[in-house]
Design a protein around this motif. Sequence first.
Motif, PDB file in Angstrom:
ATOM      1  N   ALA A   1      32.970  11.765 -16.843  1.00  0.00           N
ATOM      2  CA  ALA A   1      33.109  11.621 -18.340  1.00  0.00           C
ATOM      3  C   ALA A   1      33.803  10.952 -19.149  1.00  0.00           C
ATOM      4  N   ARG A   2      35.052  11.572 -18.844  1.00  0.00           N
ATOM      5  CA  ARG A   2      35.976  10.791 -19.288  1.00  0.00           C
ATOM      6  C   ARG A   2      36.930   9.489 -19.658  1.00  0.00           C
ATOM      7  N   THR A   3      35.778   9.067 -18.103  1.00  0.00           N
ATOM      8  CA  THR A   3      36.667   7.597 -17.695  1.00  0.00           C
ATOM      9  C   THR A   3      35.391   6.389 -18.178  1.00  0.00           C
ATOM     10  N   THR A   4      34.540   6.682 -18.949  1.00  0.00           N
ATOM     11  CA  THR A   4      33.356   5.560 -19.992  1.00  0.00           C
ATOM     12  C   THR A   4      33.662   5.607 -21.164  1.00  0.00           C
ATOM     13  N   THR A   5      32.615   4.203 -21.203  1.00  0.00           N
ATOM     14  CA  THR A   5      32.800   4.476 -23.151  1.00  0.00           C
ATOM     15  C   THR A   5      31.654   5.474 -23.056  1.00  0.00           C
ATOM     16  N   LYS A   6      30.880   5.696 -22.241  1.00  0.00           N
ATOM     17  CA  LYS A   6      29.560   6.270 -23.208  1.00  0.00           C
ATOM     18  C   LYS A   6      29.921   8.002 -23.218  1.00  0.00           C
ATOM     19  N   LYS A   7      29.449   8.363 -23.854  1.00  0.00           N
ATOM     20  CA  LYS A   7      28.966  10.053 -24.288  1.00  0.00           C
ATOM     21  C   LYS A   7      28.322  10.206 -23.233  1.00  0.00           C
ATOM     22  N   ILE A   8      28.936  10.585 -22.089  1.00  0.00           N
ATOM     23  CA  ILE A   8      27.624  11.356 -20.918  1.00  0.00           C
ATOM     24  C   ILE A   8      28.544  12.723 -20.969  1.00  0.00           C
ATOM     25  N   SER A   9      27.582  14.073 -20.495  1.00  0.00           N
ATOM     26  CA  SER A   9      27.590  15.061 -19.873  1.00  0.00           C
ATOM     27  C   SER A   9      27.993  15.099 -18.342  1.00  0.00           C
ATOM     28  N   SER A  10      29.549  15.605 -18.172  1.00  0.00           N
ATOM     29  CA  SER A  10      30.262  15.899 -17.004  1.00  0.00           C
ATOM     30  C   SER A  10      29.204  16.397 -15.775  1.00  0.00           C
ATOM     31  N   ASP A  11      28.069  16.869 -16.610  1.00  0.00           N
ATOM     32  CA  ASP A  11      27.226  17.744 -15.449  1.00  0.00           C
ATOM     33  C   ASP A  11      26.338  16.758 -14.407  1.00  0.00           C
ATOM     34  N   MET A  12      26.965  17.044 -13.600  1.00  0.00           N
ATOM     35  CA  MET A  12      26.704  16.968 -11.512  1.00  0.00           C
ATOM     36  C   MET A  12      24.675  16.546 -10.776  1.00  0.00           C
ATOM     37  N   SER A  13      24.830  17.869 -12.032  1.00  0.00           N
ATOM     38  CA  SER A  13      23.590  18.380 -10.789  1.00  0.00           C
ATOM     39  C   SER A  13      22.361  17.223 -10.698  1.00  0.00           C
ATOM     40  N   GLY A  14      21.466  17.125  -9.458  1.00  0.00           N
ATOM     41  CA  GLY A  14      20.897  16.112  -9.672  1.00  0.00           C
ATOM     42  C   GLY A  14      21.465  15.582  -8.402  1.00  0.00           C
ATOM     43  N   TYR A  15      23.055  15.436  -7.685  1.00  0.00           N
ATOM     44  CA  TYR A  15      23.718  14.566  -6.949  1.00  0.00           C
ATOM     45  C   TYR A  15      24.188  15.307  -5.754  1.00  0.00           C
ATOM     46  N   GLU A  16      23.301  16.727  -6.057  1.00  0.00           N
ATOM     47  CA  GLU A  16      23.776  17.667  -5.183  1.00  0.00           C
ATOM     48  C   GLU A  16      23.493  17.191  -3.123  1.00  0.00           C
ATOM     49  N   ASN A  17      22.372  16.430  -3.507  1.00  0.00           N
ATOM     50  CA  ASN A  17      21.773  15.968  -2.030  1.00  0.00           C
ATOM     51  C   ASN A  17      22.858  14.788  -1.476  1.00  0.00           C
ATOM     52  N   ILE A  18      22.933  14.101  -2.860  1.00  0.00           N
ATOM     53  CA  ILE A  18      23.713  13.100  -2.490  1.00  0.00           C
ATOM     54  C   ILE A  18      25.309  12.657  -1.265  1.00  0.00           C
ATOM     55  N   GLU A  19      25.403  12.660  -0.803  1.00  0.00           N
ATOM     56  CA  GLU A  19      26.438  12.168   0.442  1.00  0.00           C
ATOM     57  C   GLU A  19      27.067  10.337   0.179  1.00  0.00           C
ATOM     58  N   TRP A  20      27.767  10.135  -0.321  1.00  0.00           N
ATOM     59  CA  TRP A  20      28.492   9.138  -0.485  1.00  0.00           C
ATOM     60  C   TRP A  20      29.390   8.927   1.203  1.00  0.00           C
ATOM     61  N   LEU A  21      29.334   7.836   1.495  1.00  0.00           N
ATOM     62  CA  LEU A  21      29.183   7.187   2.460  1.00  0.00           C
ATOM     63  C   LEU A  21      30.223   5.972   2.745  1.00  0.00           C
ATOM     64  N   LYS A  22      30.470   5.617   2.123  1.00  0.00           N
ATOM     65  CA  LYS A  22      31.477   3.999   1.733  1.00  0.00           C
ATOM     66  C   LYS A  22      31.287   3.793   0.935  1.00  0.00           C
ATOM     67  N   LEU A  23      32.449   2.180   0.906  1.00  0.00           N
ATOM     68  CA  LEU A  23      32.697   1.517  -0.983  1.00  0.00           C
ATOM     69  C   LEU A  23      32.749   0.208   0.123  1.00  0.00           C
ATOM     70  N   ASP A  24      32.138  -0.723  -0.757  1.00  0.00           N
ATOM     71  CA  ASP A  24      32.430  -1.533  -0.483  1.00  0.00           C
ATOM     72  C   ASP A  24      32.829  -2.880  -1.624  1.00  0.00           C
ATOM     73  N   ILE A  25      33.780  -3.618  -1.293  1.00  0.00           N
ATOM     74  CA  ILE A  25      34.033  -4.077  -2.762  1.00  0.00           C
ATOM     75  C   ILE A  25      33.937  -5.994  -2.627  1.00  0.00           C
ATOM     76  N   LEU A  26      33.092  -5.777  -3.143  1.00  0.00           N
ATOM     77  CA  LEU A  26      32.478  -7.376  -3.281  1.00  0.00           C
ATOM     78  C   LEU A  26      33.052  -8.299  -4.114  1.00  0.00           C
ATOM     79  N   ASP A  27      33.526  -8.700  -5.405  1.00  0.00           N
ATOM     80  CA  ASP A  27      34.539  -9.107  -5.851  1.00  0.00           C
ATOM     81  C   ASP A  27      35.257  -8.013  -6.869  1.00  0.00           C
ATOM     82  N   ALA A  28      36.198  -8.345  -7.518  1.00  0.00           N
ATOM     83  CA  ALA A  28      37.150  -7.824  -8.785  1.00  0.00           C
ATOM     84  C   ALA A  28      37.496  -9.056  -9.189  1.00  0.00           C
ATOM     85  N   LYS A  29      37.305  -8.781 -10.617  1.00  0.00           N
ATOM     86  CA  LYS A  29      38.405 -10.701 -11.580  1.00  0.00           C
ATOM     87  C   LYS A  29      38.138  -9.657 -13.194  1.00  0.00           C
TER      88      LYS A  29
END
Length: 123
Positions: free
Chosen positions: A32-60
């Motif tokens: 919530a602190r690192t976005t321009t949007k006004k969003i809730s810090s509530d993470m409900s809905g993410y309880e069953n998600i397990e993040w496995l890996k991040l691949d960066i394809l491009d950064a410019k």
Amino acid sequence: ILGICMKKIETPLELMKSRYDAFVRRDGEYLARTTTKKISSDMSGYENIEWLKLDILDAKDDEVEFKAYYKDNDVLGVLHERSKFVKVDGEWLYDSGELFNTKIQRNEACPCGSGRKYKKCCA
């Protein structure tokens, strides 16, 4: 804004990586602190998600394209996005993202970390 390791975020890529880490840790306050949007810090809905890996394809400049692999209720998936960042008062913030309709490819490494091809593993 200080990242996960308490150092100042200098680039959109650093912010992208720190936000991915925040999703892994379910740190809604950081997201919530690192976005321009006004969003809730509530993470409900993410309880069953397990993040496995991040691949960066491009950064410019102010954009980072990535694939984030996850498991949701034992189903593997991929989030493919081109994220746009803006600098506000000297700090980088996530602004928006373009989502792509992407599937895990049969011949890519399985995101579960087995080292085998997806088609021979979790597909």
